[in-house]
Motif scaffolding. Structure first.
Motif, short mmCIF file in Angstrom:
data_model
loop_
_atom_site.label_atom_id
_atom_site.label_comp_id
_atom_site.label_asym_id
_atom_site.label_seq_id
_atom_site.Cartn_x
_atom_site.Cartn_y
_atom_site.Cartn_z
N UNK A 429 0.84 -1.19 0.00
CA UNK A 429 0.00 0.00 0.00
C UNK A 429 0.88 1.25 0.00
N UNK A 430 0.31 2.33 -0.56
CA UNK A 430 1.05 3.59 -0.60
C UNK A 430 0.78 4.43 0.64
N UNK A 431 -0.42 4.27 1.20
CA UNK A 431 -0.76 5.00 2.41
C UNK A 431 -1.49 4.06 3.37
N UNK A 432 -1.26 4.27 4.66
CA UNK A 432 -1.89 3.45 5.69
C UNK A 432 -2.35 4.37 6.82
N UNK A 468 -6.72 8.00 12.53
CA UNK A 468 -7.25 7.45 11.28
C UNK A 468 -6.70 8.16 10.04
N UNK A 469 -5.93 9.20 10.25
CA UNK A 469 -5.34 9.91 9.12
C UNK A 469 -4.38 8.99 8.37
N UNK A 470 -4.33 9.17 7.05
CA UNK A 470 -3.51 8.29 6.21
C UNK A 470 -2.15 8.92 5.92
N UNK A 471 -1.10 8.12 6.08
CA UNK A 471 0.26 8.57 5.77
C UNK A 471 0.98 7.42 5.07
N UNK A 472 2.08 7.69 4.39
CA UNK A 472 2.85 6.61 3.77
C UNK A 472 3.43 5.68 4.84
N UNK A 473 3.47 4.36 4.59
CA UNK A 473 4.09 3.46 5.55
C UNK A 473 5.60 3.68 5.63
N UNK A 500 5.52 13.69 17.95
CA UNK A 500 4.36 14.57 18.06
C UNK A 500 3.63 14.60 16.72
N UNK A 501 2.32 14.28 16.76
CA UNK A 501 1.51 14.30 15.53
C UNK A 501 0.26 15.11 15.80
N UNK A 502 -0.02 16.09 14.92
CA UNK A 502 -1.22 16.91 15.06
C UNK A 502 -1.65 17.42 13.68
N UNK A 503 -2.84 17.94 13.61
CA UNK A 503 -3.33 18.51 12.35
C UNK A 503 -3.07 20.00 12.34
N UNK A 504 -2.68 20.48 11.18
CA UNK A 504 -2.47 21.91 10.97
C UNK A 504 -3.15 22.28 9.66
N UNK A 575 2.17 16.49 5.56
CA UNK A 575 1.54 15.79 4.43
C UNK A 575 0.07 16.17 4.36
N UNK A 576 -0.54 16.14 3.17
CA UNK A 576 -1.97 16.47 3.05
C UNK A 576 -2.83 15.54 3.90
N UNK A 577 -3.86 16.10 4.50
CA UNK A 577 -4.73 15.35 5.40
C UNK A 577 -5.74 14.53 4.60
N UNK A 578 -5.72 13.23 4.85
CA UNK A 578 -6.70 12.33 4.24
C UNK A 578 -6.99 11.23 5.25
N UNK A 579 -8.26 11.06 5.55
CA UNK A 579 -8.63 10.10 6.58
C UNK A 579 -9.17 8.82 5.95
#
Length: 581
Positions: A429-432, A468-473, A500-504, A575-579
Motif C-alpha cells: 500500500x502507498x498510504x496506511x 485514522x489519518x492516512x500517511x505513507x508506511x 508529536x503528531x497533530x493537524x495543521x 503531508x496532506x490530510x486524508x482520513x
C-alpha cells in the motif's frame, strides 16, 4: 435603350430570387462551401446551366428595334434577337468552378440559346461558351492569389458581356442590323448583368461567411467537448467514463444518440434506440465491426447500411469513427441520427475532429498510466529498501538477547514475525492509517529497548482523532530508528525521543525530535537529497522518505530537518490530510 433597363432589371430579379432560394437549401450551400471534386463540378454545371436556360426563356425579344415584353420565350423569329441575363450564370459558374464548370455551363446555355433561333443565335452561343471558358481560367488563377471578390466578378462579367457585343458585331450579318441591335441592348445588358453578378456574388459570399462562422462555432464546440471530456478519458476506455463522455456529446452536438465501444463490446449508448443498444453487450450494428476491422471513418445515411438487426430501430444515419491508440483501433465513437438530413458536413467534420482529439486523449491517458506505474514501481523499490535495514538491526538485537534471556528473545521473535507480517501488508500500500504506523514504531521500540532498557525514553504526543489519518508506511519508524542508532550512539542513558503528531489546517504535522548529539552543517546539508554513507544501516532512510513523499503527494508534502551539535535533531514532515473511512 432606356426602356430596356427596367425589363432587364426584372430578369435580373428573377435570377437573384432563384439564387436566394437556392442559398437556403442545405445541399446547394454544401456545394458552394466545399472543395469540389468531379461530382461537385458536375453539380455546378447542372445548376448554373439551369440558370442559363432560365435566362434564355425569360429573355426579351427584340424585333425591328422594338421590344416585346413576353413572359416565356419558346422560340425566336429568324429576323429577331433577344436580350437576356444568360452570361450572368455562365460567368459566375466559371469563376466559382473553374474552366471545366465554365465550359460545361457555357455549352448548355449556348446550345440552348442556339436552339431558340434568331439572327444572333450563333454569335450568342459562341460568346456563352467563350465566357464560360475565360471566366473559368480567370477565376482559377485569381482565386489562388487573391480570392474572388464581388467587385472583381462584376468586372469580369461586364467585360465578357462587352466581348459578346463585339462577337455579335463581328459574326452577324448584315453589320448595320447588328450595330443597331448592339446600340439597343449593349449598355443595358452590360450594366444589368454586372448588377446581377454583384448581387449573386454577395449571396455566395454570405454563404461562405456563414461557413466561417459555422467552422468557428464548430471549433468552439470541439474545444468545449474536449475540455469537458478530458477528465473522463484520462481514466481510459471503461463503462463509467464513456457514459459520461457520451452524455456530454449528446448535449453539445446535433446527434440523436451517441455510443462508444472498445474493440469487443458497447461501453456506452445514450439517446435514441437505448432499448436495444445496451452497454455491456456485443455490437448490434455491423457498421461498428467494419470500422474496427478497417480503422477508417464510415458514414451512412441509409438505415439498411447501419446493419441493426432490430426491426423498429429509429436510427436512420450514422457516422462511426475509430478511436486509435498508437495507430491501433481501440474502439469506436458513433453518432446516430433519426433523420439523415441532420448528418450534414458540419456534424461529420465535428465528429472526425472529436475522434482525433479523443484518440489523443486516450494516448495521453495511457502514457500517464504508464508513468504512474513506473512511479509506483519506484516507490515500491524504495519501500523495499527499508525492510532489510530494520531486519538486520532487529536480528542483531535478538541475537544479543539469546545469550542473556532466551524467553525474552523468543517473545521478541514472535513479535518480529507479527511485525513483518504487517510490514509486508504495508509494502503493498502507498498510504496506511497513522495508528498502523505507530504500531510499527512501538514494535520496533520493544525490540530495541529490550537491549538498552535505560538508554532512552520515547514519548508519544498524538492529537486525539488523528489516528485514522492516512500517511505513507515506513515514515515515522525509520526516523525513530535513526535517533536510536545515531543520536544516542555515545550515551548510556538519558536520551529522549519525542513523537508529536497533530493537524495543521489541511495537513498533518509530524515531528520526531531527539536530544542527541546532533549534526554539523556539512552533515545536515545532503540529508533527504541523496543517500548518505553510514557505518550503521544503509544510510538511505531519510532519502527514501523524502522520495516517497515526493512521488505519492506530487510535491504537496514537505520535510524539514533542523539540527545543532550537542543539542539534538528535529525532523518535521507535513503531508496532506486524508482520513480512512
Amino acid at each position: 435603350m432606356i426602356h430596356l433597363l427596367p425589363l432587364m432589371l426584372e430578369r435580373v430579379g428573377i435570377i437573384v430570387i432563384i439564387a436566394f432560394l437556392l442559398s437556403q437549401i442545405k445541399s446547394f450551400r454544401q456545394i458552394i462551401q466545399t472543395d469540389r471534386g468531379v461530382k461537385g463540378k458536375w453539380l455546378l454545371v447542372a445548376i448554373f446551366g439551369a440558370f442559363g436556360i432560365v435566362s434564355n426563356y425569360t429573355g426579351i425579344e427584340i424585333k425591328q428595334n422594338a421590344l416585346f415584353d413576353n413572359t416565356w420565350l419558346m422560340d425566336v423569329d429568324p429576323d429577331n434577337a433577344i436580350a437576356s441575363t444568360r452570361n450572368l450564370g455562365v460567368g459566375i459558374g466559371g469563376l466559382l468552378g473553374g474552366p471545366f464548370v465554365g465550359f460545361g455551363v457555357g455549352m448548355i446555355a449556348g446550345i440552348h440559346r442556339y436552339t431558340l433561333g434568331g439572327f444572333t443565335a450563333g454569335a450568342c452561343a459562341v460568346s456563352s461558351i467563350l465566357t464560360g471558358i475565360v471566366a473559368g481560367y480567370i477565376g482559377k488563377r485569381y482565386k489562388k492569389r487573391h480570392g474572388i471578390t464581388p467587385w472583381f466578378a462584376v468586372g469580369v462579367g461586364m467585360a465578357m458581356e462587352t466581348v459578346q457585343m463585339l462577337i455579335i458585331l463581328a459574326f452577324t450579318k448584315p453589320f448595320e442590323k447588328a450595330w443597331t441591335l448592339v446600340e439597343i441592348i449593349g449598355v443595358p445588358m452590360v450594366i444589368m448583368n454586372g448588377l446581377g453578378i454583384l448581387i449573386f456574388m454577395y449571396i455566395i459570399q454570405s454563404i461562405l461567411r456563414e461557413e466561417e462562422r459555422t467552422r468557428a462555432l464548430q471549433t468552439h464546440n470541439a474545444f468545449m467537448i474536449a475540455d469537458r471530456t478530458l477528465p473522463f478519458f484520462r481514466r481510459g476506455l471503461n463503462k463509467d467514463s464513456c457514459m459520461e463522455v457520451a452524455n456530454i456529446m449528446l448535449q453539445l452536438t446535433e446527434a440523436d444518440a451517441v455510443a462508444i465501444t472498445n474493440d469487443h463490446r458497447v461501453l456506452a449508448h445514450i439517446g435514441a434506440a437505448s432499448d436495444h443498444h445496451i452497454p455491456g453487450k456485443a455490437f448490434v450494428t455491423g457498421l461498428t465491426k467494419d470500422v474496427l476491422n478497417k480503422g477508417t471513418v464510415m458514414t451512412t445515411r441509409k438505415k439498411e447500411e447501419i446493419f441493426c438487426f432490430h426491426d423498429d430501430c429509429p436510427l436512420q444515419a450514422a457516422v462511426v469513427l475509430p478511436l486509435k491508440v498508437h495507430e491501433k483501433t481501440a474502439g469506436t465513437l458513433k453518432m446516430y441520427f433519426t433523420n439523415p438530413e441532420k448528418l450534414d458536413r458540419v456534424e461529420q467534420e465535428l465528429a472526425e475532429g472529436l475522434a482525433r482529439l479523443f484518440s489523443t486523449q486516450l494516448e495521453l491517458a495511457e502514457a500517464e498510466l504508464q508513468s504512474e506505474l513506473l512511479k509506483n514501481a519506484e516507490i515500491k523499490a524504495l519501500q523495499a529498501q527499508v525492510h532489510p535495514h530494520f531486519l538486520f538491526n532487529s536480528i542483531n538485537t535478538i541475537s544479543a538477547l539469546c545469550r542473556t534471556d532466551i524467553e525474552k528473545a523468543r517473545k521478541l521473535l514472535v513479535e518480529l514475525g507479527i511485525f513483518f507480517r504487517s510490514n509486508l501488508q504495508g509494502a503493498r500500500q502507498f498510504i496506511i492509517p497513522l495508528e498502523k504506523e505507530l504500531e510499527y514504531v512501538r514494535a520496533y521500540l520493544s525490540l530495541e529497548q529490550a537491549r538498552f532498557p535505560h538508554k532512552y525514553h520515547v514519548s508519544f504526543r498524538i492529537e486525539p482523532g488523528v489516528e485514522k489519518a492516512l500517511i505513507p508506511p515506513f515514515t515515522i519508524q525509520p526516523l525513530v530508528e535513526n535517533a536510536v542508532l545515531h543520536a544516542f550512539s555515545k550515551i548510556k542513558e538519558g536520551g529522549v525521543v519525542d513523537i508529536h503528531v497533530c493537524t495543521v489546517g489541511e495537513g498533518i504535522h509530524i515531528t520526531v525530535e531527539d536530544n542527541g548529539k546532533g549534526m554539523t552543517r556539512g552533515e545536515l546539508e545532503p540529508l533527504g537529497k541523496k543517500t548518505v554513507k553510514s557505518s550503521k544501516g544503509t544510510g538511505t532512510a531519510i532519502y527514501n522518505i523524502s522520495k516517497r513523499l515526493e512521488g505519492i503527494y506530487n510535491m504537496k508534502a514537505a520535510m524539514h530537518i533542523h539540527s545543532k551539535v550537542n543539542a539534538g535533531t528535529k525532523i518535521e514532515m507535513i503531508v496532506p490530510l486524508k482520513r480512512s473511512r
